[in-house]
Design an enzyme around this catalytic site. Structure first.
Site, short mmCIF file in Angstrom:
data_model
loop_
_atom_site.label_atom_id
_atom_site.label_comp_id
_atom_site.label_asym_id
_atom_site.label_seq_id
_atom_site.Cartn_x
_atom_site.Cartn_y
_atom_site.Cartn_z
N LEU A 12 30.50 46.26 37.38
CA LEU A 12 31.30 47.30 36.75
C LEU A 12 32.12 47.96 37.85
O LEU A 12 31.55 48.58 38.77
CB LEU A 12 30.40 48.32 36.06
CG LEU A 12 31.12 49.50 35.42
CD1 LEU A 12 32.03 49.03 34.28
CD2 LEU A 12 30.11 50.53 34.91
N GLY A 39 34.72 37.71 39.53
CA GLY A 39 35.78 36.71 39.52
C GLY A 39 36.03 36.05 38.18
O GLY A 39 37.16 36.03 37.67
N LEU A 223 47.51 32.02 51.14
CA LEU A 223 48.01 32.48 52.43
C LEU A 223 48.42 33.95 52.38
O LEU A 223 49.22 34.41 53.20
CB LEU A 223 49.21 31.63 52.86
CG LEU A 223 48.97 30.12 52.93
CD1 LEU A 223 50.28 29.38 53.24
CD2 LEU A 223 47.92 29.77 53.97
N VAL A 250 43.12 44.32 44.20
CA VAL A 250 41.96 43.83 43.46
C VAL A 250 42.39 42.88 42.35
O VAL A 250 43.25 43.20 41.52
CB VAL A 250 41.16 45.01 42.87
CG1 VAL A 250 39.98 44.50 42.05
CG2 VAL A 250 40.68 45.93 43.97
N ASP A 254 42.01 36.20 41.66
CA ASP A 254 41.50 35.79 40.35
C ASP A 254 42.65 35.50 39.39
O ASP A 254 42.59 34.57 38.58
CB ASP A 254 40.61 36.88 39.76
CG ASP A 254 39.40 37.19 40.63
OD1 ASP A 254 38.90 36.27 41.29
OD2 ASP A 254 38.99 38.36 40.64
#
Length: 307
Positions: A12, A39, A223, A250, A254
């Site tokens: 969370l 992920g 990269l 963040v 993903d």
């Protein structure tokens, strides 16, 4: 056509802001934001935002696990939560000032028993009409990295393509797992190979070595601000990053994995899929805190890479 994601150690994500981080002081923070994290969960969220079909499989325990389930249900993300005895972890992000530095505190998460791991894999392979399985994120404490080979074997038996995005011992265990694609960062590749990678030629050679050693049919190396490179069967290419006004980092990796996998599942060639992935990563950089890519941003940025 569907995608299933597995997050073995979800979190969370709690995000807040304070004017200045100082030791020994009470730090007055803004109202926290809560997001489902990990992920594979992020991959499923982005695939769904982009109009694809993805089901997120993950362990869920305690108040944090229940909150993740509620948040994903509110976002209309298809999920298969597997109950566990332990408590799902939390991750805590503090933004200092506006704009300013970002501090990220990541807890280890609960250990999973053999029966709980078995239930997770059974749930993963119970998702109907799956063409791609994405295993993304860290492993929980005490989890044998060989679980990736178990997943790879079940993917082969099911005729499903496996995507792996992890690091450390788990990334090392991807060798021989039969993955279709792995997506390490350049730093993760250097750590895995035990050497510094100092030039563009070294970067491509390192990706080529991972492919030759059986890490995946397709190796994509992130990269960061320079974009990504790809090594596949008879194909080596680089795609530059897309410059955007970054508000947070963040979930960018993903998002890249989500868009690459979605594009590939829709029959796009691997170069187009990589460009779509880079667009999704850049779109996530444009969002604050733990928000993820918006479809309109991804499509606009992707169109720009083809002009």
């Amino acid at each position: 056509m569907a995608i299933a994601t597995l997050t073995l150690n979800p979190a969370l994500d709690v995000t807040t802001c304070t004017e200045k981080v100082r030791p020994g002081h009470k730090l007055r923070c803004s109202t926290p934001r809560f997001d489902p994290g990990g992920g594979g969960i992020n991959v499923a969220r982005v695939v769904t935002h982009l109009g694809g079909a993805a089901t997120a499989v993950f362990p869920s325990g305690g108040p944090a696990g229940a909150t993740i389930v509620q948040l994903l249900e509110a976002q209309k993300i298809p999920i298969l939560p597997v109950p566990i005895a332990g408590a799902t972890r939390e991750s805590f992000t503090v933004d200092e000032g506006r704009p300013g530095d970002q501090y990220r505190f990541v807890l280890p998460g609960p250990e999973l028993g053999k029966e709980e791991l078995a239930a997770l894999l059974d749930a993963l392979f119970a998702v109907p009409d799956v063409t791609h399985v994405v295993v993304s994120g860290s492993l929980p404490p005490g989890c044998d990295p060989a679980i990736l080979k178990q997943i790879g074997a079940r993917c082969r038996d099911a005729g499903v393509k496996l995507v792996i995005d992890t690091s450390g011992p788990a990334l090392a265990a991807a060798q021989g797992a039969g993955a279709w694609l792995v997506k390490p960062s350049l730093r993760e590749v250097a750590d895995l190979l035990g050497r510094e990678i100092e030039s563009a030629d070294d970067e491509m050679a390192a990706a080529r070595e991972l492919r030759d050693r059986g890490f995946a049919e397709v190796v994509v190396v992130s990269l960061a601000e320079r974009g990504a490179l790809l090594v596949g069967e008879g194909q080596e290419l680089r795609v530059p990053a897309i410059e955007v006004d970054a508000k947070g980092t963040v979930g960018a990796g993903d998002s890249m994995v989500a868009a690459i996998t979605l594009a590939a599942s829709q029959g796009k060639g691997i170069e187009d899929a990589l460009r779509y992935g880079i667009a999704a990563g850049a779109a996530t950089l444009m969002t604050p805190a733990t928000e993820l890519a918006r479809k309109e941003d991804v499509e606009r940025l992707y169109a720009g890479t083809r002009s």
